[in-house]
Structure formats: structure tokens, C-alpha cells
Design a protein around this motif. Structure first.
Motif, PDB file in Angstrom:
ATOM      1  N   ALA A  53       0.744  -1.286  -0.083  1.00  0.00           N
ATOM      2  CA  ALA A  53      -0.179   0.026  -0.057  1.00  0.00           C
ATOM      3  C   ALA A  53       0.830   1.112   0.025  1.00  0.00           C
ATOM      4  CB  ALA A  53      -0.935  -0.182   1.253  1.00  0.00           C
ATOM      5  N   ARG A  54       2.087   1.163   0.138  1.00  0.00           N
ATOM      6  CA  ARG A  54       3.004   2.384   0.059  1.00  0.00           C
ATOM      7  C   ARG A  54       2.709   3.121  -1.575  1.00  0.00           C
ATOM      8  NH1 ARG A  54       7.938  -1.021   1.695  1.00  0.00           N
ATOM      9  NH2 ARG A  54       7.434  -1.301   4.015  1.00  0.00           N
ATOM     10  N   VAL A  55       2.820   4.544  -1.332  1.00  0.00           N
ATOM     11  CA  VAL A  55       2.527   5.270  -2.532  1.00  0.00           C
ATOM     12  C   VAL A  55       3.678   5.214  -3.255  1.00  0.00           C
ATOM     13  CG1 VAL A  55       1.809   7.532  -3.567  1.00  0.00           C
ATOM     14  CG2 VAL A  55       0.865   6.408  -1.774  1.00  0.00           C
ATOM     15  N   ASN A  56       3.946   4.988  -4.791  1.00  0.00           N
ATOM     16  CA  ASN A  56       5.227   5.103  -5.404  1.00  0.00           C
ATOM     17  C   ASN A  56       4.842   5.904  -6.639  1.00  0.00           C
ATOM     18  OD1 ASN A  56       6.732   3.274  -3.820  1.00  0.00           O
ATOM     19  ND2 ASN A  56       5.938   1.410  -4.763  1.00  0.00           N
ATOM     20  N   ASP A  57       5.883   6.415  -7.140  1.00  0.00           N
ATOM     21  CA  ASP A  57       5.646   7.394  -8.246  1.00  0.00           C
ATOM     22  C   ASP A  57       5.427   6.583  -9.735  1.00  0.00           C
ATOM     23  OD1 ASP A  57       6.040   9.621  -6.734  1.00  0.00           O
ATOM     24  OD2 ASP A  57       8.203   9.563  -6.924  1.00  0.00           O
ATOM     25  N   PRO A  58       6.015   5.556  -9.866  1.00  0.00           N
ATOM     26  CA  PRO A  58       5.797   5.066 -11.352  1.00  0.00           C
ATOM     27  C   PRO A  58       4.487   4.769 -11.426  1.00  0.00           C
ATOM     28  CG  PRO A  58       7.538   4.157 -10.568  1.00  0.00           C
ATOM     29  CD  PRO A  58       7.222   4.864  -9.182  1.00  0.00           C
ATOM     30  N   PRO A  59       3.650   4.811 -12.374  1.00  0.00           N
ATOM     31  CA  PRO A  59       2.187   4.496 -12.392  1.00  0.00           C
ATOM     32  C   PRO A  59       2.090   3.269 -12.905  1.00  0.00           C
ATOM     33  CG  PRO A  59       2.628   6.048 -14.341  1.00  0.00           C
ATOM     34  CD  PRO A  59       3.925   6.016 -13.388  1.00  0.00           C
ATOM     35  N   VAL A  60       3.028   2.502 -13.515  1.00  0.00           N
ATOM     36  CA  VAL A  60       2.945   1.096 -13.792  1.00  0.00           C
ATOM     37  C   VAL A  60       2.954   0.065 -12.335  1.00  0.00           C
ATOM     38  CG1 VAL A  60       3.981  -0.990 -15.145  1.00  0.00           C
ATOM     39  CG2 VAL A  60       3.690   1.117 -16.013  1.00  0.00           C
ATOM     40  N   ARG A  61       3.918   0.668 -11.835  1.00  0.00           N
ATOM     41  CA  ARG A  61       4.089  -0.028 -10.504  1.00  0.00           C
ATOM     42  C   ARG A  61       3.070  -0.005  -9.560  1.00  0.00           C
ATOM     43  NH1 ARG A  61       8.563  -2.196  -7.314  1.00  0.00           N
ATOM     44  NH2 ARG A  61       8.136  -1.800  -5.143  1.00  0.00           N
ATOM     45  N   ASN A  62       2.248   1.280  -9.482  1.00  0.00           N
ATOM     46  CA  ASN A  62       1.013   1.492  -8.719  1.00  0.00           C
ATOM     47  C   ASN A  62      -0.109   0.525  -9.220  1.00  0.00           C
ATOM     48  OD1 ASN A  62       2.224   3.141  -7.123  1.00  0.00           O
ATOM     49  ND2 ASN A  62       1.525   4.882  -8.097  1.00  0.00           N
ATOM     50  N   SER A  63      -0.010   0.380 -10.674  1.00  0.00           N
ATOM     51  CA  SER A  63      -1.126  -0.695 -11.246  1.00  0.00           C
ATOM     52  C   SER A  63      -0.941  -2.089 -10.595  1.00  0.00           C
ATOM     53  CB  SER A  63      -1.101  -0.639 -12.637  1.00  0.00           C
ATOM     54  OG  SER A  63      -1.391   0.642 -12.960  1.00  0.00           O
ATOM     55  N   GLN A  64       0.433  -2.540 -10.518  1.00  0.00           N
ATOM     56  CA  GLN A  64       0.733  -3.787 -10.197  1.00  0.00           C
ATOM     57  C   GLN A  64       0.704  -3.926  -8.875  1.00  0.00           C
ATOM     58  OE1 GLN A  64       5.055  -3.888 -11.430  1.00  0.00           O
ATOM     59  NE2 GLN A  64       4.583  -4.773 -13.385  1.00  0.00           N
ATOM     60  N   GLU A  65       0.911  -3.152  -7.919  1.00  0.00           N
ATOM     61  CA  GLU A  65       0.605  -3.204  -6.567  1.00  0.00           C
ATOM     62  C   GLU A  65      -0.996  -3.156  -6.458  1.00  0.00           C
ATOM     63  OE1 GLU A  65       2.455   0.193  -5.103  1.00  0.00           O
ATOM     64  OE2 GLU A  65       4.696  -0.941  -5.113  1.00  0.00           O
ATOM     65  N   ALA A  66      -1.899  -2.428  -7.049  1.00  0.00           N
ATOM     66  CA  ALA A  66      -3.345  -2.356  -6.933  1.00  0.00           C
ATOM     67  C   ALA A  66      -3.652  -3.792  -7.137  1.00  0.00           C
ATOM     68  CB  ALA A  66      -3.802  -1.149  -7.840  1.00  0.00           C
ATOM     69  N   PHE A  67      -3.163  -4.357  -8.169  1.00  0.00           N
ATOM     70  CA  PHE A  67      -3.646  -5.527  -8.503  1.00  0.00           C
ATOM     71  C   PHE A  67      -3.434  -6.608  -7.551  1.00  0.00           C
ATOM     72  CE2 PHE A  67      -2.727  -9.779 -10.766  1.00  0.00           C
ATOM     73  CZ  PHE A  67      -4.402 -10.139 -11.105  1.00  0.00           C
ATOM     74  N   MET A  68      -1.918  -6.777  -7.071  1.00  0.00           N
ATOM     75  CA  MET A  68      -1.698  -7.507  -5.916  1.00  0.00           C
ATOM     76  C   MET A  68      -2.372  -7.262  -4.827  1.00  0.00           C
ATOM     77  SD  MET A  68       1.917  -7.740  -4.186  1.00  0.00           S
ATOM     78  CE  MET A  68       2.909  -8.701  -5.482  1.00  0.00           C
ATOM     79  N   MET A  69      -2.840  -6.027  -4.442  1.00  0.00           N
ATOM     80  CA  MET A  69      -3.622  -5.688  -3.200  1.00  0.00           C
ATOM     81  C   MET A  69      -5.135  -6.370  -3.432  1.00  0.00           C
ATOM     82  SD  MET A  69      -2.625  -1.855  -2.299  1.00  0.00           S
ATOM     83  CE  MET A  69      -4.092  -1.622  -1.237  1.00  0.00           C
ATOM     84  N   GLU A  70      -5.514  -6.234  -4.559  1.00  0.00           N
ATOM     85  CA  GLU A  70      -6.853  -6.978  -5.024  1.00  0.00           C
ATOM     86  C   GLU A  70      -6.759  -8.733  -4.839  1.00  0.00           C
ATOM     87  OE1 GLU A  70      -8.731  -5.875  -8.343  1.00  0.00           O
ATOM     88  OE2 GLU A  70      -8.282  -3.585  -8.225  1.00  0.00           O
ATOM     89  N   VAL A  71      -5.762  -9.146  -5.344  1.00  0.00           N
ATOM     90  CA  VAL A  71      -5.619 -10.473  -5.200  1.00  0.00           C
ATOM     91  C   VAL A  71      -5.302 -10.898  -3.760  1.00  0.00           C
ATOM     92  CG1 VAL A  71      -3.982 -12.478  -5.625  1.00  0.00           C
ATOM     93  CG2 VAL A  71      -4.566 -10.700  -7.408  1.00  0.00           C
ATOM     94  N   ARG A  72      -4.308 -10.136  -2.849  1.00  0.00           N
ATOM     95  CA  ARG A  72      -4.385 -10.527  -1.644  1.00  0.00           C
ATOM     96  C   ARG A  72      -5.760 -10.025  -1.025  1.00  0.00           C
ATOM     97  NH1 ARG A  72      -0.040 -13.763  -0.567  1.00  0.00           N
ATOM     98  NH2 ARG A  72       1.538 -13.348  -2.065  1.00  0.00           N
ATOM     99  N   ALA A  73      -6.433  -9.146  -1.105  1.00  0.00           N
ATOM    100  CA  ALA A  73      -7.603  -9.031  -0.209  1.00  0.00           C
ATOM    101  C   ALA A  73      -8.724 -10.120  -0.894  1.00  0.00           C
ATOM    102  CB  ALA A  73      -8.239  -7.652  -0.864  1.00  0.00           C
ATOM    103  N   ALA A  74      -8.495 -10.614  -1.917  1.00  0.00           N
ATOM    104  CA  ALA A  74      -9.684 -11.824  -2.135  1.00  0.00           C
ATOM    105  C   ALA A  74      -9.530 -12.808  -1.556  1.00  0.00           C
ATOM    106  CB  ALA A  74      -9.462 -11.929  -3.725  1.00  0.00           C
ATOM    107  N   LYS A  75      -7.892 -13.242  -1.151  1.00  0.00           N
ATOM    108  CA  LYS A  75      -7.373 -14.554  -0.468  1.00  0.00           C
ATOM    109  C   LYS A  75      -8.065 -14.132   1.055  1.00  0.00           C
ATOM    110  CE  LYS A  75      -3.568 -15.904  -3.338  1.00  0.00           C
ATOM    111  NZ  LYS A  75      -2.123 -16.180  -3.392  1.00  0.00           N
ATOM    112  N   MET A  76      -7.843 -13.190   1.549  1.00  0.00           N
ATOM    113  CA  MET A  76      -8.295 -12.545   2.866  1.00  0.00           C
ATOM    114  C   MET A  76      -9.849 -12.982   3.098  1.00  0.00           C
ATOM    115  SD  MET A  76      -6.220  -8.989   3.764  1.00  0.00           S
ATOM    116  CE  MET A  76      -7.133  -8.785   5.166  1.00  0.00           C
TER     117      MET A  76
END
Length: 157
Positions: A53-76
Motif C-alpha cells: 500500500a505504499r505510494v510510489n511514483d511510477p504509475p505502472v508499479r502502482n497498477s501492479q501493486e493495486a492488482f496485488m492488493m486486490e488478489v491478496r484482499a480476495a484471499k483474505m
């Protein structure tokens, strides 16, 4: 995630109570493993979500992190759903085992009361026999007594 426990392979010589106890112990171990696994999954996934959930500058990395957060939230959510199903299963088990235990208690109490009824019937029969024997003895004493013969003589005069 449903890892239901099967009954243990106990021998028939051990009896149904030992077999039931072994099956219950196996079921308890299985349920405890499910709880540990599900809680571990929730904690691990939550930790990853917080780290990502850390905020990073590159938009691509933010998209990947958002997707990873959704996957992890779904697992939770899946792990939490599994825990809810486990709670429901435990409630049903408690209810049904409570009924089985209640039925066993009622059956035992019925047997005890039937035995008491048999004892009471035997005691009443014995008391009735004793009363009949005592009555016969009193009648024989009365009919053979001097008082009866005297009262009969007075009434005849």
C-alpha cells in the motif's frame, strides 16, 4: 480450503465409545488445523496488503501493486469465508451433539425410572402379601379368641 476430518481406524473391540472419541479427536485436530491455516492466511495477506500500500511514483508499479492488493484482499475474504463456514459447522455440531447427549440422558433416565417402578411394584406386592398374611393371622386369632366366643354366647342369650 475445506479439509474435513475422517474418522480414525479404530478396532471394533475398542467399542463404539472409543471409536467415537477417536473420531472426535481427529475432527478436533482437523478443525484446529483449518483455523490455524485460515488465520495464518488472513494475517499473511494483510501484511502483504499493508506493505504494498505504499505510494510510489511510477504509475505502472502502482497498477501492479493495486492488482496485488486486490488478489491478496480476495484471499483474505476466502480465508474469512472459510472461518465463517467453520463457525457454522461448529454450531451445527454443538447443536446436534447436544441433542444426541440429551437423548442419551433421557434414555438413561427412562431406564432408571423403569427400574425404580419395577422395585416399587415388587415392594407393593410384598407389602400386600404381608398385609394379607397379617390379616389372616389376626382373623385366626380373633375367631379362636375367648372374647369372640364370649360375645357370641352373650348375643345368643
Amino acid at each position: 480450503m475445506n479439509k474435513g476430518g475422517a474418522g480414525g481406524g479404530t478396532s471394533a473391540a475398542a467399542g463404539p465409545t472409543a471409536a467415537a472419541a477417536a473420531a472426535a479427536a481427529q475432527k478436533q485436530k482437523s478443525l484446529q488445523k483449518r483455523v490455524d491455516d485460515d488465520i495464518g492466511s488472513i494475517v499473511d495477506n494483510f501484511s502483504i496488503v499493508v506493505n504494498v500500500a505504499r505510494v510510489n511514483d511510477p504509475p505502472v508499479r502502482n497498477s501492479q501493486e493495486a492488482f496485488m492488493m486486490e488478489v491478496r484482499a480476495a484471499k483474505m475474504v476466502q480465508a474469512a469465508d472459510s472461518l465463517l463456514k467453520l463457525v457454522s459447522e461448529l454450531k451445527q455440531t454443538a447443536i446436534f451433539s447436544g441433542f444426541a447427549s440429551l437423548n442419551d440422558h433421557v434414555d438413561k433416565r427412562t431406564i432408571e425410572l423403569n427400574q425404580q417402578a419395577e422395585k416399587s411394584d415388587k415392594m407393593l406386592a410384598r407389602i400386600g402379601e404381608d398385609a394379607a398374611a397379617s390379616l389372616k393371622e389376626m382373623e385366626s386369632h380373633y375367631y379362636s379368641s375367648l372374647l369372640r366366643s364370649k360375645s357370641n354366647q352373650h348375643s345368643q342369650h
